[in-house]
Write an enzyme that holds these catalytic residues in place. Structure first.
Site, PDB file in Angstrom:
ATOM      1  N   ARG A   1      43.557  52.387  77.538  1.00 27.83           N
ATOM      2  CA  ARG A   1      43.753  53.642  77.240  1.00 27.83           C
ATOM      3  C   ARG A   1      42.476  54.423  76.706  1.00 27.83           C
ATOM      4  O   ARG A   1      43.065  55.399  75.767  1.00 27.83           O
ATOM      5  CB  ARG A   1      45.048  53.775  76.361  1.00 27.83           C
ATOM      6  CG  ARG A   1      46.381  53.274  77.086  1.00 27.83           C
ATOM      7  CD  ARG A   1      46.540  54.264  78.254  1.00 27.83           C
ATOM      8  NE  ARG A   1      47.952  54.104  78.684  1.00 27.83           N
ATOM      9  CZ  ARG A   1      48.332  52.975  79.446  1.00 27.83           C
ATOM     10  NH1 ARG A   1      47.477  52.298  79.882  1.00 27.83           N
ATOM     11  NH2 ARG A   1      49.534  52.668  79.857  1.00 27.83           N
TER      12      ARG A   1
ATOM     13  N   SER B   1      53.557  57.703  76.787  1.00 23.92           N
ATOM     14  CA  SER B   1      53.847  56.710  75.775  1.00 23.92           C
ATOM     15  C   SER B   1      52.933  57.582  74.598  1.00 23.92           C
ATOM     16  O   SER B   1      51.653  58.148  74.685  1.00 23.92           O
ATOM     17  CB  SER B   1      52.962  55.539  75.831  1.00 23.92           C
ATOM     18  OG  SER B   1      53.518  54.950  76.742  1.00 23.92           O
TER      19      SER B   1
ATOM     20  N   GLU C   1      48.129  58.018  71.321  1.00 24.57           N
ATOM     21  CA  GLU C   1      47.379  58.071  72.558  1.00 24.57           C
ATOM     22  C   GLU C   1      46.969  59.222  73.220  1.00 24.57           C
ATOM     23  O   GLU C   1      45.891  59.499  73.550  1.00 24.57           O
ATOM     24  CB  GLU C   1      48.442  57.214  73.744  1.00 24.57           C
ATOM     25  CG  GLU C   1      47.966  56.864  75.004  1.00 24.57           C
ATOM     26  CD  GLU C   1      48.809  56.646  76.044  1.00 24.57           C
ATOM     27  OE1 GLU C   1      49.179  55.453  75.786  1.00 24.57           O
ATOM     28  OE2 GLU C   1      49.103  57.331  76.959  1.00 24.57           O
TER      29      GLU C   1
HETATM   30  N1  EPU Z   1      60.877  47.826  74.139  1.00 27.10           N
HETATM   31  C1  EPU Z   1      61.884  48.105  73.348  1.00 27.10           C
HETATM   32  N2  EPU Z   1      62.336  49.190  72.560  1.00 27.10           N
HETATM   33  C2  EPU Z   1      62.129  50.249  73.737  1.00 27.10           C
HETATM   34  C3  EPU Z   1      61.352  50.182  74.638  1.00 27.10           C
HETATM   35  C4  EPU Z   1      60.804  48.913  75.262  1.00 27.10           C
HETATM   36  O1  EPU Z   1      62.112  47.047  72.656  1.00 27.10           O
HETATM   37  O2  EPU Z   1      62.899  51.231  73.526  1.00 27.10           O
HETATM   38  C5  EPU Z   1      60.228  46.675  74.563  1.00 27.10           C
HETATM   39  C6  EPU Z   1      60.676  46.207  75.974  1.00 27.10           C
HETATM   40  O3  EPU Z   1      61.903  45.519  75.981  1.00 27.10           O
HETATM   41  C7  EPU Z   1      59.503  45.456  76.560  1.00 27.10           C
HETATM   42  C8  EPU Z   1      58.341  45.976  75.898  1.00 27.10           C
HETATM   43  O4  EPU Z   1      58.810  46.754  74.656  1.00 27.10           O
HETATM   44  O5  EPU Z   1      59.601  43.899  76.319  1.00 27.10           O
HETATM   45  C9  EPU Z   1      57.359  46.939  76.472  1.00 27.10           C
HETATM   46  O6  EPU Z   1      58.250  48.034  77.009  1.00 27.10           O
HETATM   47  P1  EPU Z   1      57.560  48.350  78.464  1.00 27.10           P
HETATM   48  O7  EPU Z   1      57.622  47.530  79.549  1.00 27.10           O
HETATM   49  O8  EPU Z   1      58.667  49.804  78.703  1.00 27.10           O
HETATM   50  O9  EPU Z   1      56.216  49.031  78.343  1.00 27.10           O
HETATM   51  P2  EPU Z   1      55.361  49.789  77.016  1.00 27.10           P
HETATM   52  O10 EPU Z   1      54.297  48.819  76.369  1.00 27.10           O
HETATM   53  O11 EPU Z   1      56.077  50.224  76.098  1.00 27.10           O
HETATM   54  C10 EPU Z   1      53.284  50.408  78.713  1.00 27.10           C
HETATM   55  C11 EPU Z   1      52.549  51.556  78.949  1.00 27.10           C
HETATM   56  C12 EPU Z   1      53.132  52.468  79.902  1.00 27.10           C
HETATM   57  C13 EPU Z   1      53.503  51.996  81.069  1.00 27.10           C
HETATM   58  C14 EPU Z   1      54.207  50.649  80.977  1.00 27.10           C
HETATM   59  C15 EPU Z   1      54.391  49.887  81.982  1.00 27.10           C
HETATM   60  C16 EPU Z   1      50.988  51.921  76.882  1.00 27.10           C
HETATM   61  C17 EPU Z   1      50.854  52.758  75.742  1.00 27.10           C
HETATM   62  N3  EPU Z   1      52.172  52.249  77.520  1.00 27.10           N
HETATM   63  O12 EPU Z   1      54.559  50.749  77.978  1.00 27.10           O
HETATM   64  O13 EPU Z   1      52.340  53.707  79.932  1.00 27.10           O
HETATM   65  O14 EPU Z   1      53.967  52.698  81.897  1.00 27.10           O
HETATM   66  O15 EPU Z   1      53.370  49.948  79.769  1.00 27.10           O
HETATM   67  O16 EPU Z   1      52.990  49.300  82.559  1.00 27.10           O
HETATM   68  O17 EPU Z   1      50.298  50.929  77.144  1.00 27.10           O
HETATM   69  C18 EPU Z   1      51.749  55.922  79.183  1.00 27.10           C
HETATM   70  O18 EPU Z   1      50.597  55.381  78.806  1.00 27.10           O
HETATM   71  O19 EPU Z   1      51.926  57.072  79.014  1.00 27.10           O
HETATM   72  C19 EPU Z   1      52.615  55.074  79.771  1.00 27.10           C
HETATM   73  C20 EPU Z   1      53.841  55.544  79.765  1.00 27.10           C
END
Ligand code: EPU
Length: 344
Positions: A166, A240, A340
């Protein structure tokens, strides 16, 4: 349309957070000649400047007392192949998802995991967009940029872009110095689906698709995003709001000792990338706003990493909520969260 500079222009429709900020001066850039003309104008030298793309990764915290240049260069091209890859280009103002869909229609797979990411092609390298197991850097050939100091267009390769998670040189040392005009992608001729990400694999299984095409992957990713992430056309947001923090493995072990369900992904260098969404959720923020505040800025109820504008929020309100979240995560887990989006 002839190149003009307008005064006191609303930026509300030009940022996906839907913040009602205004620009003192505003120029829409449709050609390289517009960029050249802009440099000659007195407004160029008068105060700060902001290069605005799709507006999907920034937060306005006040009116912009300077010149906003909105990059709206359009055009797509097939540049041939380098043996193993198709080389496909798009100008900076092209909509990202429309470009991804175009490549899939043309049977050039490779960008399908990045479907439905809001924003423009020119913004994609700035934060090295990534989702569902693929980062832009893996599909990047080179980009072209307009050098604001010299007024010339030049080419930059991946090393010079300084891509990281990022992050890129465009967020750091090149900020305000260059305008990305065109991005060229290398899309593999021998394609393999990238379906290791839990949610993607689960949805493909649910739909009984065992040998997915690139279009299948794009459709699944699109469905997952629609289910979890708020549509900026309906509720303002910038995806995010924080990066997932990377900590050493002893720090992760210490968190796990108290919180056995903490989510972390081991990295190649031995560090662990923590799921910031999980940390924020565990602090009780999901679906909530800052106590005592207007409630217009809130944490999305289906993804705790996304802050939303429920309508009429100011950037300062979003920032106050973000600070309170970061403070509570630091107090509880000893982990620092880094925003971010670019804060303006
Ligand atoms: N989770 C929670 N609570 C929540 C949401 C998620 O506990 O409200 C847990 C989920 O259970 C999961 C973990 O957190 O185990 C990760 O969640 P998720 O798979 O939704 O991915 P993320 O790490 O929150 C990242 C990127 C997203 C991208 C997704 C999928 C960053 C900062 N964000 O989100 O990117 O779409 O992975 O690859 O790296 C963005 O950059 O704007 C963005 C949306």
């Amino acid at each position: 349309m002839a190149f003009t500079i307008r005064r006191d222009v609303s930026l509300e429709a030009l940022n996906t957070f839907g913040i009602a900020a205004r620009a003192r001066c505003f120029a829409r850039i449709e050609t390289i000649e517009d960029l050249q003309a802009l440099r000659e104008r007195p407004e160029w030298a008068d105060g700060p400047r902001l290069i605005l793309g799709g507006g999907s990764n920034l937060l306005f915290t006040r009116d912009f007392d300077g010149l906003v240049a909105h990059v709206a260069l359009t055009g797509r091209d097939y540049l041939g192949d380098d043996g193993d890859h198709h080389l496909v280009s798009a100008c900076a103002g092209e909509n990202w998802d429309a470009f991804v869909r175009h490549t899939l229609r043309e049977a050039w797979p490779g960008l399908e995991n990045l479907a439905l990411i809001p924003g423009s092609v020119g913004a994609a390298p700035v934060q090295n967009i990534g989702a569902y197991g693929v980062e832009l850097v893996e599909r990047f050939a080179w980009l072209e940029f307009f050098d604001l100091a010299t007024g010339r267009v030049a080419r930059m390769n991946a090393d010079a872009c300084g891509f990281a998670y990022r992050d890129s040189a465009f967020k750091r040392e090149l900020r305000g110095r260059v305008v990305i005009t065109r991005v060229v992608f290398r899309l593999p001729k021998r394609w393999e689906p990238r379906i290791g990400y839990g949610d993607v694999r689960a949805m493909l299984e649910e739909q009984a698709i065992d040998r997915p095409t690139a279009l299948d992957v794009a459709d699944v990713v699109t469905a997952i995003r629609r289910a979890k992430l708020p549509d900026p056309a309906v509720i303002g947001n910038a995806g995010s709001f924080f990066k997932n923090p990377i900590v050493t493995s002893p720090v992760f072990d210490a968190i796990r000792a108290c919180e056995p369900n903490a989510v972390g992904y081991p990295q190649a260098d031995g560090c662990v990338k923590l799921a910031a969404a999980w940390l924020i959720d565990r602090c009780g923020w999901r679906g909530h706003s800052l106590p005592g505040a207007s409630g217009r800025a809130a944490v999305h109820d289906r993804q705790a990493l996304v802050l939303v504008n429920r309508g009429g929020a100011t950037g300062a309100e979003v920032l106050a909520l973000a600070s309170a979240i970061a403070e509570s995560v630091a107090a509880r887990f000893g982990v620092a969260l880094e925003p971010e989006p670019v804060i303006v």
